[in-house]
Design an enzyme around this catalytic site. Structure first.
Site, PDB file in Angstrom:
ATOM      1  CB  SER A 178      -0.904   0.003   1.229  1.00 53.40           C
ATOM      2  OG  SER A 178      -1.696   1.177   1.229  1.00 53.40           O
ATOM      3  CE  LYS A 202      -1.297   7.123   0.157  1.00 57.72           C
ATOM      4  NZ  LYS A 202       0.056   6.993   0.721  1.00 57.72           N
ATOM      5  CG  MET A 239       3.909   9.402   1.162  1.00 52.00           C
ATOM      6  SD  MET A 239       5.183  10.293   0.224  1.00 52.00           S
ATOM      7  CE  MET A 239       4.190  11.170  -0.953  1.00 52.00           C
ATOM      8  CG  LEU A 292      -2.267   8.199   5.821  1.00 57.70           C
ATOM      9  CD1 LEU A 292      -3.116   8.046   7.080  1.00 57.70           C
ATOM     10  CD2 LEU A 292      -2.102   6.863   5.115  1.00 57.70           C
ATOM     11  CB  CYS A 346      -0.043   5.341   8.953  1.00 58.22           C
ATOM     12  SG  CYS A 346       0.823   6.793   8.323  1.00 58.22           S
ATOM     13  CG  ASN A 370       2.856   0.986   7.789  1.00 56.54           C
ATOM     14  OD1 ASN A 370       3.657   1.674   7.168  1.00 56.54           O
ATOM     15  ND2 ASN A 370       1.552   1.141   7.661  1.00 56.54           N
ATOM     16  N   GLY A 412       8.481  -5.345   4.206  1.00 57.61           N
ATOM     17  CA  GLY A 412       9.584  -4.581   4.774  1.00 57.61           C
ATOM     18  C   GLY A 412      10.889  -4.957   4.111  1.00 57.61           C
ATOM     19  N   GLY A 413      11.331  -4.144   3.162  1.00 58.23           N
ATOM     20  CA  GLY A 413      12.644  -4.354   2.566  1.00 58.23           C
ATOM     21  C   GLY A 413      12.774  -5.531   1.645  1.00 58.23           C
TER      22      GLY A 413
HETATM   23  C1  FMN Z   1       5.985   6.319  -0.185  1.00 59.06           C
HETATM   24  C2  FMN Z   1       5.316   5.317   0.696  1.00 59.06           C
HETATM   25  C3  FMN Z   1       3.975   5.442   0.987  1.00 59.06           C
HETATM   26  C4  FMN Z   1       3.329   4.535   1.806  1.00 59.06           C
HETATM   27  N1  FMN Z   1       1.991   4.654   2.050  1.00 59.06           N
HETATM   28  C5  FMN Z   1       1.340   3.700   2.764  1.00 59.06           C
HETATM   29  C6  FMN Z   1      -0.064   3.726   2.930  1.00 59.06           C
HETATM   30  O1  FMN Z   1      -0.772   4.595   2.443  1.00 59.06           O
HETATM   31  N2  FMN Z   1      -0.658   2.749   3.674  1.00 59.06           N
HETATM   32  C7  FMN Z   1       0.053   1.738   4.231  1.00 59.06           C
HETATM   33  O2  FMN Z   1      -0.519   0.863   4.869  1.00 59.06           O
HETATM   34  N3  FMN Z   1       1.391   1.678   4.085  1.00 59.06           N
HETATM   35  C8  FMN Z   1       2.057   2.625   3.367  1.00 59.06           C
HETATM   36  N4  FMN Z   1       3.422   2.544   3.205  1.00 59.06           N
HETATM   37  C9  FMN Z   1       4.151   1.444   3.830  1.00 59.06           C
HETATM   38  C10 FMN Z   1       4.386   0.288   2.846  1.00 59.06           C
HETATM   39  O3  FMN Z   1       3.184  -0.269   2.432  1.00 59.06           O
HETATM   40  C11 FMN Z   1       5.239  -0.789   3.506  1.00 59.06           C
HETATM   41  O4  FMN Z   1       4.581  -1.312   4.637  1.00 59.06           O
HETATM   42  C12 FMN Z   1       6.596  -0.277   3.957  1.00 59.06           C
HETATM   43  O5  FMN Z   1       7.085   0.674   3.038  1.00 59.06           O
HETATM   44  C13 FMN Z   1       7.629  -1.380   4.110  1.00 59.06           C
HETATM   45  O6  FMN Z   1       7.809  -2.081   2.932  1.00 59.06           O
HETATM   46  P1  FMN Z   1       9.007  -1.768   1.889  1.00 59.06           P
HETATM   47  O7  FMN Z   1      10.273  -1.816   2.655  1.00 59.06           O
HETATM   48  O8  FMN Z   1       8.880  -2.829   0.834  1.00 59.06           O
HETATM   49  O9  FMN Z   1       8.738  -0.401   1.344  1.00 59.06           O
HETATM   50  C14 FMN Z   1       4.066   3.467   2.380  1.00 59.06           C
HETATM   51  C15 FMN Z   1       5.432   3.359   2.101  1.00 59.06           C
HETATM   52  C16 FMN Z   1       6.063   4.256   1.272  1.00 59.06           C
HETATM   53  C17 FMN Z   1       7.537   4.083   1.009  1.00 59.06           C
END
Ligand code: FMN
Ligand code: FAD
Ligand code: FAD
Ligand code: FMN
Ligand code: FES
Ligand code: FES
Lengths: 258, 302, 302, 258
Positions: B21, B45, B71, B73, B128, B190, B241-242
């Site tokens: 998301s 989103k 961001m 939300l 969040c 998250n 996560g990563g």
């Molecule tokens: C730019 C950005 C926007 C995000 N917006 C949301 C969001 O609206 N809702 C949500 O549940 N997580 C949001 N996340 C979190 C991601 O869904 C995810 O849980 C987090 O980035 C860890 O995963 P990753 O390391 O693959 O990015 C956001 C992450 C990023 C980087």
């Protein structure tokens, strides 16, 4: 990976009323058509095309709102944050090239003209509202065969739009490629003009940018990231885009008419 | 025959990589592009009741090993989002609707909307780390989480996922509360609360000051959460996560994830990240004699 | 005259870089070497009541952006440590005695020993993320932390530092409890709960399975904690987590740290890391017109 | 940065009863005298000198306890984890060199002998308890001028210790450098012998290692990291070390007599 760095303004040039070029030193290489995210603490961070791509980089800012007005007030020795360069940039074309810039669009285009490195095969068309806003004329002259200017009010060059000039040039001469940057309505007319003459083009778009890095999706046009797959798109790509020339997204992600 | 197909809480996915998301998922066209790029499912989103601009820029800091974002939300609001969901109907991969709200009632309102819009499942953003009154402010309280899940389950027949935060020592309690309230799967994690400061400017870079850390930096943190959750829960876990390559994805699966979500890597690696992960995972499975992803789930516990 | 001298809770340091607990600090000779390498103060390995072997190997995983460790608090025990402290008497930098225990009584016993041994201050490890019955198991509970600090303060006249964990949403409550109980400074943060899995071996790499993440990966996390603590507390804060160069150190100081501790960078950068940080910081201060470190403390809040 | 990698055993050689060489493919370059941390899941992770430093790397393991016995039982196609190489390694000396190895010390020394690359200026002395435990003799012969063996029980070569042989050689010939690896008591005697003749030496030490990466401090001798500043130390460094030849640290960090 594009870490934030703080750079110090080394020169400020007033190009026209409300249009300012800021120069600063930054080692990281930039391709013509790429942009920075430019940070002014307590104000905003906004996308700006790189108008000078040598080690002494530059941006050329038109004042339209809070951030750009604040940038226009900067003085030598002030600092700004930059990250990037982001985006794909222009593919530097072979053959003869017609370059068409509206407003600050010239900021993005001139490094491409200079990168072609052969004034003999480039013609430049500059459109502006009025004589005072004709941008970067001397630099364009140095790097090209012919420069033509149009203004909406006829105060300089011919009266009319840059697209009118493009149409005429495509009638008169053969060009292998058109490069364009400016307001989207202009670009949309430009694409049509090129398509009619079956000339390929590369046009640089603007969309609302938050992350700049291809993550947040705020800049998408038809689901494609303007900050990453763009800002420069080919005619082939643009023709498929339903939102091109018609709608964009606001800060909330809502679709709004252009 | 080696297969990447997985089933997570009744959702059938062609492969275990899911778009996380908040990344390239605010418009129907983006969601469709990510599905075409190879994601086994896509999460929207996080959508709230009203249109929201989010925080002013800067909203992102890039680091060598990830991002910090705040961001705030931004989203067009649940009403306007109807149109995006309609346009996303033909999506080749299931579309999971993410929502955020400040009360159980508001969550259930949004969830039933998402269900009406045709979402394959709903993901509750209880995590969040930087939006006042939303996200982890609710998501660290087992009772609150229980109430939200119960309320949403009472109005939804599609699967309900709870997305949780690692920013608490009570993750297990929160997850157990969600499970007991009928939650169909846990999404973990998250972003992690974080900050970056510019020493020249003498201030935090993000306009919101604080933000959430994502990307490779948090992989060991998310992995640990998933491992511990797998020891604690009976419902499926989706690891986030990563995740950047097949190895990361397999680590999460062996820790106990039934599928993984990919966010930051869409920026750091590119749109082909889903395809790259799947290709590498399949090669690994052939090499190591795994025939299905489910055979790998949780094997690191044995 | 630009000076790096700082005073933290009555401790006078020649510069704001402190060797973090657990890194090159189990013997007097190590502590002396680190002080000679330029550390403004040195913290000992966390010492308990009895000798302890720690966990079997593997106890460390190296990552591109940090380490995951689960040493398991190996230490010679407080009795044997008397000799090391005696040998460390001539140390050019203050020696801070780190201790861990499972009860307030045990903490106060160890603290008074450290005081007897000549420690300049005592640091309470309330934050180790992977030792059953110790560390963060106590350190997430404000009442427990309050009781420990109160008890230790009742037997100690040297400054008492509480080292806290970022693995909780209650860090502010815990820190406030410590402050109210008379704590002289907060040290934040210890490592973040984490794990690494070998996909070929199909198991966690560390013998203890879980471990603690340190190094650059956690800098944004530690920085955020320090920033928030500075808004919340009146006692000084010592920043720890991923400090690797002068820029990291200045970020922490601007966030509100009066000094920083350096752990992983002793491995990643080398023994000269203290000197490098100090040189870079001094150059920055000259460039930016700061005359003392204290002028920089917390400026990111303005 | 030394990430864990899983390698597959490609050959197993029984060098002597209870002494096994395991070979495996690993691209990461190693200097003679460096070591890996070798992981056997469910058993332990232990430091092992790299006995073959080409792309087909190798370790030579003497069974002394649980981990080494488990390593000795591995077969082709089994897997182990390695991280490293760690440590400084030998500085490859100019001039004439006397190499003295006790027990598995030869594992660490032979790559250095081969790196000298000039058999004409290297003599090798190998000490062992008994004939069956004399290690890597053929490899040593190929890379050096002379090889001499001593055993405690006289079952091969001369009866006595490798240090006895070193003393004789230093009497007989001039050497520019001595390289040594083996039990610390032997190394301590070796240092004394070299100092008496004013010959410089580099000796490789062993200490209890946990992290291997210069963090935890468990391997320190006089506060110096054997895993990082060592395991190879010069005579000048060794002479200053109070703990050299006399005490070490156990797993708890307690000082114990050698
Ligand atoms: C730019 C950005 C926007 C995000 N917006 C949301 C969001 O609206 N809702 C949500 O549940 N997580 C949001 N996340 C979190 C991601 O869904 C995810 O849980 C987090 O980035 C860890 O995963 P990753 O390391 O693959 O990015 C956001 C992450 C990023 C980087
Ligand atoms: C790739 C790209 C390159 C650009 N290059 C230049 C350039 O070289 N020179 C130049 O003068 N301008 C350039 N712009 C436009 C510039 O970013 C906007 O003019 C600027 O952001 C306006 O900010 P403001 O606060 O002054 O105005 P505001 O009052 O905030 O907004 C005025 C209008 O500017 C646009 N805008 C505001 N914020 C953003 C944002 N974060 N991203 C995109 N658009 C925004 C919106 O359309 C808005 O309606 C470029 C934009 C993009 C996307
Ligand atoms: C830099 C270095 C290079 C080495 N190279 C070799 C080599 O090439 N070949 C070889 O056979 N051996 C080598 N060793 C020794 C080897 O590491 C030990 O024999 C092995 O760790 C014993 O483990 P075990 O479980 O079999 O024995 P255990 O029964 O656990 O212990 C037996 C003895 O081995 C030593 N030991 C155990 N664990 C460790 C450890 N983590 N670190 C250091 N010593 C330990 C202790 O002295 C202990 O008393 C080296 C050691 C070091 C420090
Ligand atoms: C190998 C290792 C051992 C550690 N041992 C201890 C310890 O005994 N007590 C303690 O309070 N913290 C211990 N820590 C945590 C550090 O003191 C520090 O809080 C943490 O590593 C973050 O800082 P860094 O990123 O600079 O390493 C240890 C860290 C490492 C890497
Ligand atoms: S601005 Fe975020 S994806 Fe383009
Ligand atoms: S083994 Fe940890 S410092 Fe050497």
């Amino acid at each position: 990976m594009n870490k934030q760095r703080i750079v110090t303004i080394t020169s400020v040039t007033k190009e026209a009323p409300g249009i300012t070029t800021l120069r600063f030193h930054d080692e990281i290489k930039v391709k013509p058509g790429q942009f920075y995210m430019v940070w002014l603490p307590r104000v905003d961070e906004v996308p700006m095309s790189v108008s000078y791509t040598s080690v002494e980089k530059g941006i050329t800012v038109k004042e339209v709102g809070e951030a750009t007005r604040a940038l226009g007030k900067l003085k030598i020795r002030d600092q700004i944050g930059i990250r990037g360069p982001y985006g794909n940039g222009y593919r530097i074309p072979k053959g003869t090239v017609l370059v068409a810039g509206g407003g600050t669009g010239m900021a993005s285009l001139l490094p491409a003209v200079e990168a072609i490195g052969d004034p003999g095969r480039v013609d430049v068309l500059i459109g502006a509202k009025t004589a005072g806003e004709v941008l970067l004329l001397d630099r364009a002259r140095k790097a090209s065969r012919e420069v033509h200017v149009s203004t909406d009010d006829g105060s300089m060059g011919r009266k009319g739009t840059v697209v009118d000039m493009v149409q005429e040039h495509l009638e008169m001469k053969h060009y292998d490629m058109v490069l364009g940057c400016g307001p989207e309505r202009m670009l949309s007319a430009l694409l049509k003009a090129c398509d009619e003459k079956s000339v390929k083009c590369q046009l640089s778009l603007e969309r609302y940018m938050k992350c700049g890095a291809g993550l947040c999706g705020s800049c998408v046009i038809d689901g494609i990231r303007v900050c990453r797959e763009g800002p420069v798109f080919s005619s082939a790509e643009l023709r498929k885009m339903k939102e091109f020339g018609s709608s964009k997204r606001d800060e909330c992600g809502c679709s709004v008419k252009l | 025959m080696t297969s990447l197909k997985v089933e997570v809480a009744a959702l059938k996915l062609s492969n275990p990589t899911i778009l996380a998301s908040g990344v390239m998922d605010e418009t129907a066209a983006s969601l469709l592009n990510m599905a075409r790029a190879g994601a086994g499912a896509v999460v929207t989103k996080s959508i709230g009741s009203e249109p929201r601009k989010g925080y002013p820029n800067p909203t992102l800091v890039e680091l060598d090993w990830g991002y910090i974002n705040a961001m705030g939300l931004p989203n067009p609001g649940i009403e306007a989002f109807a149109e995006e969901m309609r346009l996303a109907r033909g999506c080749p991969a299931p579309v999971i609707g993410s929502i955020f709200a400040s009360s159980a009632k508001e969550f259930s309102f949004l969830a039933s909307k998402m269900q009406d819009y045709g979402a394959a499942a709903v993901e509750l953003n209880l995590s969040c780390p930087h939006a006042k009154g939303y996200g982890m402010e609710l998501g660290v309280d087992p009772e609150m989480v229980s109430a939200v899940v119960r309320e949403v389950k009472s109005v939804c027949s599609i699967p309900v996922f709870a997305k949780l935060t690692p920013n608490t020592h009570q993750l297990m309690e929160v997850a157990k509360a969600a499970e007991a309230a009928g939650c169909d799967a846990i999404v973990a994690v998250n972003t992690v609360k974080a900050m970056a400061i510019s020493v020249e400017m003498r201030r935090p870079i993000l306009s919101n000051k604080g933000g959430g850390l994502s990307g490779p930096a948090i992989k060991p943190i998310g992995l640990r959460c998933v491992y511990d959750l797998h020891s604690t829960l009976n419902i499926p876990i989706i690891g986030v996560g990563g995740v950047e390559d097949w190895r990361d994805a397999v680590e999460y699966i062996m820790a106990g994830a039934s599928a993984v979500q990919v966010g930051s890597a869409v920026g750091r690696v590119g749109l082909n990240v889903f395809e790259l992960i799947c290709t590498g995972m399949k090669e690994f499975m052939v090499r190591e004699g795994f025939e299905s992803v489910s055979q790998m789930v949780g094997v690191a516990h044995e």
